[in-house]
Design a protein around this motif. Structure first.
Motif, short mmCIF file in Angstrom:
data_model
loop_
_atom_site.label_atom_id
_atom_site.label_comp_id
_atom_site.label_asym_id
_atom_site.label_seq_id
_atom_site.Cartn_x
_atom_site.Cartn_y
_atom_site.Cartn_z
N LEU A 61 -0.14 7.26 -1.37
CA LEU A 61 0.49 6.65 -2.54
C LEU A 61 1.88 6.13 -2.21
N HIS A 62 2.17 4.96 -2.73
CA HIS A 62 3.56 4.48 -2.69
C HIS A 62 3.83 3.73 -4.00
N LYS A 63 4.97 4.04 -4.63
CA LYS A 63 5.34 3.32 -5.84
C LYS A 63 6.86 3.30 -5.97
N GLY A 64 7.35 2.37 -6.74
CA GLY A 64 8.79 2.27 -6.89
C GLY A 64 9.16 1.37 -8.04
N MET A 65 10.46 1.33 -8.35
CA MET A 65 10.94 0.49 -9.44
C MET A 65 11.19 -0.92 -8.92
N GLY A 66 10.89 -1.91 -9.75
CA GLY A 66 11.19 -3.28 -9.38
C GLY A 66 9.94 -4.12 -9.22
N LEU A 67 10.15 -5.33 -8.72
CA LEU A 67 9.04 -6.27 -8.53
C LEU A 67 8.20 -5.86 -7.32
N VAL A 68 6.97 -6.36 -7.28
CA VAL A 68 6.03 -5.96 -6.23
C VAL A 68 6.62 -6.18 -4.83
N TRP A 69 7.20 -7.34 -4.60
CA TRP A 69 7.69 -7.64 -3.25
C TRP A 69 8.78 -6.66 -2.82
N SER A 70 9.61 -6.23 -3.81
CA SER A 70 10.70 -5.34 -3.41
C SER A 70 10.22 -3.91 -3.22
N VAL A 71 9.24 -3.49 -4.01
CA VAL A 71 8.71 -2.12 -3.86
C VAL A 71 8.04 -1.95 -2.49
N PHE A 72 7.42 -3.04 -1.99
CA PHE A 72 6.70 -2.95 -0.72
C PHE A 72 7.40 -3.73 0.41
N SER A 73 8.72 -3.92 0.27
CA SER A 73 9.42 -4.75 1.26
C SER A 73 9.63 -4.02 2.59
N ASP A 74 9.61 -2.69 2.58
CA ASP A 74 9.79 -1.95 3.83
C ASP A 74 8.51 -2.08 4.66
N PRO A 75 8.58 -2.66 5.87
CA PRO A 75 7.36 -2.89 6.66
C PRO A 75 6.64 -1.60 7.06
N GLU A 76 7.31 -0.47 6.89
CA GLU A 76 6.65 0.79 7.26
C GLU A 76 5.75 1.34 6.14
N VAL A 77 5.86 0.74 4.95
CA VAL A 77 5.11 1.29 3.82
C VAL A 77 3.62 0.99 3.93
N MET A 78 3.29 -0.27 4.17
CA MET A 78 1.87 -0.67 4.09
C MET A 78 0.99 0.06 5.11
N PRO A 79 1.42 0.24 6.37
CA PRO A 79 0.55 0.97 7.30
C PRO A 79 0.25 2.41 6.86
N ARG A 80 1.11 2.96 6.00
CA ARG A 80 0.85 4.33 5.54
C ARG A 80 -0.23 4.38 4.45
N LEU A 81 -0.50 3.22 3.83
CA LEU A 81 -1.53 3.17 2.77
C LEU A 81 -2.88 2.87 3.42
N LYS A 82 -3.45 3.90 4.01
CA LYS A 82 -4.65 3.72 4.85
C LYS A 82 -5.91 3.65 3.99
N GLY A 83 -6.95 3.09 4.62
CA GLY A 83 -8.28 3.18 4.03
C GLY A 83 -8.82 1.87 3.51
N SER A 84 -10.09 1.92 3.08
CA SER A 84 -10.78 0.71 2.65
C SER A 84 -10.91 0.64 1.13
N ALA A 85 -10.24 1.53 0.42
CA ALA A 85 -10.25 1.45 -1.05
C ALA A 85 -8.81 1.61 -1.54
N ALA A 86 -8.49 0.91 -2.62
CA ALA A 86 -7.13 1.01 -3.16
C ALA A 86 -7.12 0.62 -4.63
N ILE A 87 -6.17 1.18 -5.36
CA ILE A 87 -5.88 0.71 -6.73
C ILE A 87 -4.38 0.40 -6.80
N GLY A 88 -4.03 -0.51 -7.71
CA GLY A 88 -2.62 -0.88 -7.85
C GLY A 88 -2.25 -1.07 -9.30
N HIS A 89 -0.96 -1.04 -9.56
CA HIS A 89 -0.48 -1.10 -10.94
C HIS A 89 0.88 -1.76 -10.99
N ASN A 90 1.04 -2.69 -11.97
CA ASN A 90 2.36 -3.22 -12.32
C ASN A 90 2.67 -2.70 -13.70
#
Ligand code: SF4
Length: 477
Positions: A61-90
């Motif tokens: 799981l990763h979540k944060g305050m702000g717009l999508v691009w800023s919540v996931f702007s750290d390049p280290e975040v996405m590799p930690r969200l492993k797997g072939s299934a995901a859900i997301g929320h704004n």
């Protein structure tokens, strides 16, 4: 000398959108696809964003305050969200305060199981349910109504997760589209009235669900169909299974989705928003014609209705107001506040289009009327001869309890003023709204829509003392 102030430009004179949800199963880059899906759904909520993913054994799981691009702007975040299934929320908060505590997905463990949930909508019996759960010993982490469903799932006697989810959903009333993720399943559910849109798509072998089809387009997924009111879709390695909640209700699709909320390039409730919005504009031109020279829109949400109005009336459509899309937090000195600067930094009138012209200004809806008043003044300021406002929906007269931030009648100019008084307030030469009948005739599935904020006729029982902040912790205790 007084201190300078910063103004947030956040459209406080329009109904605020609630949330957008996205889910995907069967894609090796599931979290990246969820990110793009949320990016396309950014208009549905700008306060927080989050993604939960599964690799078949555990959730990340990763979540944060702000717009999508800023919540996931750290390049280290996405590799930690492993797997072939995901859900997301704004998220845009409709119940519960705006802070990280309430950002979604909400992930919990119960009886040795993991589950994450993302919710779009508003539960009308949330206070009653939360009180009951707290009396039975439940401890809540958030002030959001969405968490209630996770407690109900944990308390269910059903063994299979999908049965526990369905059991939990039978206790709640109101508007919801939920996506749940467990290590092995994605479960998507829409309430029996179908207030909020939720669609199903496919990208190769992957199955996708999203609030609007624009989130399918961005990842190259094909639109399959709308998830039906009361339908629960389970997606796992066996494929897709569809179930139906036991409660039956007449459909109540939120008509404001067609008028304002959804993107015009989306399909919602099985209908193209662009087509519905043009028809609203055309019907408005038939009901409220105007002898003028040019049609302009309040950009961007009224653009399509204005095109419909211009087409039907035979008048030219022009871009008479230019919107600055890069407005965020703006420095404004106190003495500048008196000059409508918060509207001026966002919109600029095009003198060549407006000067000495009789202008029809198409707006999608009027909530408080404060911004429209400033805009009419702005349009007149460049020598416009006449300003005729046409609104592609009826007057907003009642609050929404189903996930839109129109929470009190006192905020609504249409609830306390007649059309002539509103015309005088906004300073237009003429003002006309679309009729309820005209609105229902213009959208497909007319009578299957909720129109409560325009008619006061609610499709469910409504709570007596509902407020957005009803679960905010009282720090004095
Ligand atoms: Fe939509 Fe209005 Fe009904 Fe709320 S009350 S669901 S905004 S039509």
């Amino acid at each position: 000398m007084p201190n300078p102030v910063y103004v947030e430009h956040n459209d406080d004179d329009v109904p605020r959108e609630y949330c957008g949800v996205f889910g995907i199963v069967g894609d090796p880059y599931a979290a990246e696809q969820a990110y793009l899906g949320l990016y396309a759904l950014q208009h549905r909520g700008q306060e927080s964003a989050g993604i939960a993913s599964s690799n078949g054994r555990e959730l990340f799981l990763h979540k944060g305050m702000g717009l999508v691009w800023s919540v996931f702007s750290d390049p280290e975040v996405m590799p930690r969200l492993k797997g072939s299934a995901a859900i997301g929320h704004n998220r845009y908060s409709t119940t519960g305060s705006s802070d990280l505590l309430n950002a979604q997905p909400i992930a919990v463990q119960y009886r040795g199981r993991q589950i994450a949930a993302a919710h779009n909508g508003n539960l009308v019996n949330s206070l009653e349910l939360r009180t009951m759960l707290e009396q039975k010993g439940s401890i809540f982490q958030t002030t959001s109504d969405s968490e209630i469903v996770l407690h109900l799932i944990a308390r269910s006697k059903a063994d299979a997760t999908v049965d526990a989810v369905m059991d939990a959903l039978t206790h709640i009333d109101g508007a919801y589209c939920f996506v749940f993720l467990t290590p092995t399943q994605l479960i998507a559910a829409r309430d029996p009235h179908g207030f909020r849109p939720l669609c199903l798509g496919r990208k190769g072998d992957a199955v996708v669900v999203a609030s609007e089809s624009c989130a399918l387009d961005i990842i190259g997924a094909e639109y399959i169909r709308s998830i039906e009111p009361g339908e629960v879709v389970v997606i796992d390695e066996e494929g897709l299974t569809s179930k139906t909640l036991p409660e039956r209700a007449s459909p109540s699709y939120c008509i404001f989705e067609h008028i304002y909320f959804s993107r015009p390039d989306s399909i919602i409730f099985g209908e193209k928003v662009d087509k519905a919005r043009r028809k609203l504009g055309k019907q408005l031109a038939r009901e409220a014609p105007c002898d003028a020279d040019v049609v302009i829109a309040i950009p961007d949400s009224a653009n399509t209705a204005a095109l419909g109005y211009a087409h039907e009336s035979g008048m030219r459509f022009e871009l008479g107001l230019i919107r600055n899309h890069y407005v965020g937090r703006t420095f404004i000195a106190p003495h500048q506040k008196e000059r409508d600067l918060d509207v001026r930094v966002k919109f600029n009138p095009v003198t060549g289009v407006l000067k000495n012209k009789r202008v029809v200004v198409v707006e999608d809806s009027i909530v408080r009327g404060t911004t429209l008043k400033q805009l009419v003044h702005l349009i007149r300021s460049v020598g416009t001869k006449e300003v005729h406002v046409r609104v592609s929906s009826p007057p907003v007269i009642s609050p929404c309890y189903y996930g839109i931030d129109i929470s009190s009648r006192g905020e609504l100019i249409g609830a306390s003023h007649d059309v002539e008084a509103i015309r005088r307030y906004i300073g237009a030469d003429t003002l006309a709204y679309l009729s309820v009948e005209g609105m229902l005739g213009a959208v497909g599935k007319g009578d299957a829509h909720c129109t409560a904020c325009f008619t006061g006729r609610y499709p469910t029982c409504i709570p007596e003392h509902f407020t957005k902040e009803q679960f905010v912790f009282d720090c004095r205790e």
